[in-house]
Design a protein around this motif. Structure first.
Motif, PDB file in Angstrom:
ATOM      1  N   LEU A 149       2.887  11.916   0.541  1.00  0.00           N
ATOM      2  CA  LEU A 149       3.237  11.365   1.844  1.00  0.00           C
ATOM      3  C   LEU A 149       4.726  11.403   2.136  1.00  0.00           C
ATOM      4  CD1 LEU A 149       0.949   8.191   1.658  1.00  0.00           C
ATOM      5  CD2 LEU A 149       0.438  10.368   2.762  1.00  0.00           C
ATOM      6  N   GLY A 150       5.566  11.385   1.116  1.00  0.00           N
ATOM      7  CA  GLY A 150       6.980  11.211   1.359  1.00  0.00           C
ATOM      8  C   GLY A 150       7.253   9.773   1.752  1.00  0.00           C
ATOM      9  N   GLY A 151       8.507   9.353   1.744  1.00  0.00           N
ATOM     10  CA  GLY A 151       8.836   7.999   2.146  1.00  0.00           C
ATOM     11  C   GLY A 151       8.373   6.958   1.134  1.00  0.00           C
ATOM     12  N   THR A 152       8.448   5.696   1.532  1.00  0.00           N
ATOM     13  CA  THR A 152       8.130   4.596   0.626  1.00  0.00           C
ATOM     14  C   THR A 152       7.044   3.670   1.165  1.00  0.00           C
ATOM     15  OG1 THR A 152       9.898   3.249   1.613  1.00  0.00           O
ATOM     16  CG2 THR A 152      10.481   4.560  -0.325  1.00  0.00           C
ATOM     17  N   ALA A 153       6.415   4.020   2.279  1.00  0.00           N
ATOM     18  CA  ALA A 153       5.416   3.125   2.859  1.00  0.00           C
ATOM     19  C   ALA A 153       4.227   2.936   1.927  1.00  0.00           C
ATOM     20  CB  ALA A 153       4.943   3.655   4.211  1.00  0.00           C
ATOM     21  N   ILE A 154       3.815   4.020   1.246  1.00  0.00           N
ATOM     22  CA  ILE A 154       2.715   3.969   0.284  1.00  0.00           C
ATOM     23  C   ILE A 154       3.260   4.399  -1.073  1.00  0.00           C
ATOM     24  CG2 ILE A 154       0.418   4.802  -0.301  1.00  0.00           C
ATOM     25  CD1 ILE A 154       0.469   3.179   2.250  1.00  0.00           C
ATOM     26  N   VAL A 155       3.003   3.587  -2.103  1.00  0.00           N
ATOM     27  CA  VAL A 155       3.569   3.841  -3.431  1.00  0.00           C
ATOM     28  C   VAL A 155       2.491   3.735  -4.498  1.00  0.00           C
ATOM     29  CG1 VAL A 155       5.886   3.071  -2.781  1.00  0.00           C
ATOM     30  CG2 VAL A 155       4.210   1.409  -3.672  1.00  0.00           C
ATOM     31  N   ARG A 156       2.874   4.117  -5.711  1.00  0.00           N
ATOM     32  CA  ARG A 156       1.978   4.008  -6.864  1.00  0.00           C
ATOM     33  C   ARG A 156       2.478   2.861  -7.749  1.00  0.00           C
ATOM     34  NH1 ARG A 156      -1.310   7.990  -9.808  1.00  0.00           N
ATOM     35  NH2 ARG A 156      -0.750   9.481  -8.159  1.00  0.00           N
ATOM     36  N   PRO A 157       1.807   1.708  -7.761  1.00  0.00           N
ATOM     37  CA  PRO A 157       2.257   0.584  -8.598  1.00  0.00           C
ATOM     38  C   PRO A 157       2.210   0.962 -10.082  1.00  0.00           C
ATOM     39  CG  PRO A 157       0.644  -0.141  -6.961  1.00  0.00           C
ATOM     40  CD  PRO A 157       0.625   1.360  -6.956  1.00  0.00           C
ATOM     41  N   VAL A 158       3.267   0.623 -10.805  1.00  0.00           N
ATOM     42  CA  VAL A 158       3.337   0.905 -12.243  1.00  0.00           C
ATOM     43  C   VAL A 158       3.986  -0.264 -12.951  1.00  0.00           C
ATOM     44  CG1 VAL A 158       3.457   3.416 -11.936  1.00  0.00           C
ATOM     45  CG2 VAL A 158       5.570   2.069 -12.017  1.00  0.00           C
TER      46      VAL A 158
END
Length: 413
Positions: free
Chosen positions: A312-321
């Motif tokens: 997606l690019g950007g930071t609106a959707i991320v992968r929690p780690v």
């Protein structure tokens, strides 16, 4: 005698086969003529819809779709190149963004903000869209994942198979929605070229979703569109001048250094085998986006996340780690703005109130998050707010309300 007999038999065989071959050639010529007639034999206003059917009847096709941003220092091109299987409703494409050395830096930074770094592979299968970065696992975006993760996934969801083609978000989607009014130019090879216009709000659908969201009124100036159908009536190419759309973006102070904006689409290799490498091949693992991704706004204070591999690019959707694992950012605070001010205030948004809350959170953060630690100085802020005015109950006069939700986060050093 044996040799002579063999020669006679061969001659007879040739004599018998010749009419059959001629008949087959005749059938092939007739089929081709009928294929073209299925489109060009229709009334002019119905030829584009008929062409959509003829294109799909080819079974498969290779395609290249581009969006070109032209500036004084050169061009930047967003490209999707791949193949489509109309019968299966699947597509496979390589996506990328390239720019000339002297393309304006500010404009390029804006385009890259919502475009993943490097090459990206996208596959579609009906309503599902798969994305892969480099050698990573396939990430599957189902309609349920899109609903759950929100509109930020639109940049990927926009490519899901549609009524026109297995890969959506191209000029192919627009063509059957336009009605030709003037007879096309007929070329020597039997192809036809149509010159027409398309409504600006329809042309704007070719833009990336983040650009579409910046403007709700695209004006009335039509965008020039050229469509070429091949001799069989199949869609071969289309180009659109998105100058009227760009002009509206300039009014929002967006991409002001970009002076030309064009879209193109080309099809070829009809009926040939499609490129292999989809999510059902090669044995690569497939992850469900709903299970491994989350909106940044849902990440709790102090938790970490990665921004790569979402497609997606950007930071609106991320992968929690886990913060002990590799990550790009750490959430500093989730901030709510809810202010009521007396009178009618000249306030554009709630950013200033969110920044104040972020600065308080930064001051209270553990020392190793600050200078010399794992994270860069300062914080980043994303979010949105609403400003409204109303009259207070009991004749208390006007009031201005400011409400919003923001996320303050730290970037890794």
């Amino acid at each position: 005698m044996g040799t002579l007999r063999t020669a006679r038999h061969r001659g007879a065989a040739v004599a018998l086969l010749l009419p059959v071959i001629i008949g087959m050639a005749g059938c092939g010529t007739e089929v081709k003529a009928v294929a073209g007639k299925a489109v060009y034999g229709q009334p002019l206003a119905e030829q584009f819809r008929a062409s959509t059917d003829a294109t799909g009847d080819a079974g498969t096709a290779a395609f290249v779709s581009t969006l070109t941003y032209g500036a004084a220092g050169g061009d930047a091109v967003q490209e999707a190149k791949g193949s489509q299987d109309y019968e299966r409703g699947t597509a496979l494409a390589e996506l990328g963004l390239r720019a000339g050395r002297h393309f304006p830096a500010d404009a390029l930074e804006f385009l890259r903000a919502s475009h993943p770094d490097g090459k990206q592979t996208v596959a579609t299968a009906g309503d599902d869209v798969y994305v892969r970065q480099g050698d990573s696992a396939w990430l599957k975006y189902t309609p349920e994942a899109v609903d759950e993760l929100g509109e930020a996934t639109g940049v990927i969801a926009a490519h899901a198979a549609g009524d026109v083609a297995p890969y959506s978000g191209t000029l192919a989607d627009l063509v059957p929605r336009v009605i030709p009014r003037e007879k096309p130019e007929r070329r020597e090879d039997g192809s036809r070229v149509y010159r027409l216009t398309v409504l600006p709000e329809v042309a704007a659908e070719l833009l990336p979703r983040d650009l579409q969201s910046l403007q709700h009124d695209w004006g009335t100036d039509p965008a020039p569109l050229t469509v070429r159908l091949d001799a069989d009536g199949r869609l071969a190419a289309a180009t659109a001048d998105l100058g009227p759309v760009l002009a509206r973006l300039h009014e929002q102070k967006v991409l002001v250094e970009v002076k030309r904006l064009t879209a193109s689409y080309r099809l070829g290799d009809f009926g040939k085998p499609v490129k292999p490498g989809g999510p059902d091949q090669g044995g690569r693992p497939v992850e469900d986006a709903r299970e491994v991704l989350a909106p940044l706004a849902s990440i709790k204070d102090g938790r970490c996340a990665g921004t790569g591999g979402t497609g997606l690019g950007g930071t609106a959707i991320v992968r929690p780690v886990d913060c002990a694992d590799g990550h790009d950012l750490r959430v500093l605070a989730q901030v709510k703005v809810d202010r009521t001010l007396p009178g009618k205030q000249d306030i554009a948004n709630g950013d200033v109130y969110a920044r104040t809350a972020c600065e308080r959170a930064l001051a209270a953060a553990p020392e190793d998050w600050k200078r010399g630690g794992a994270y860069a100085d300062g914080y980043s802020l994303v979010g949105s707010s609403r400003v409204g005015s109303s009259f207070a109950m009991g004749g208390g006069g006007a009031e201005t309300t400011v409400t919003g939700d923001y996320t303050c986060y730290l970037r890794t050093a």
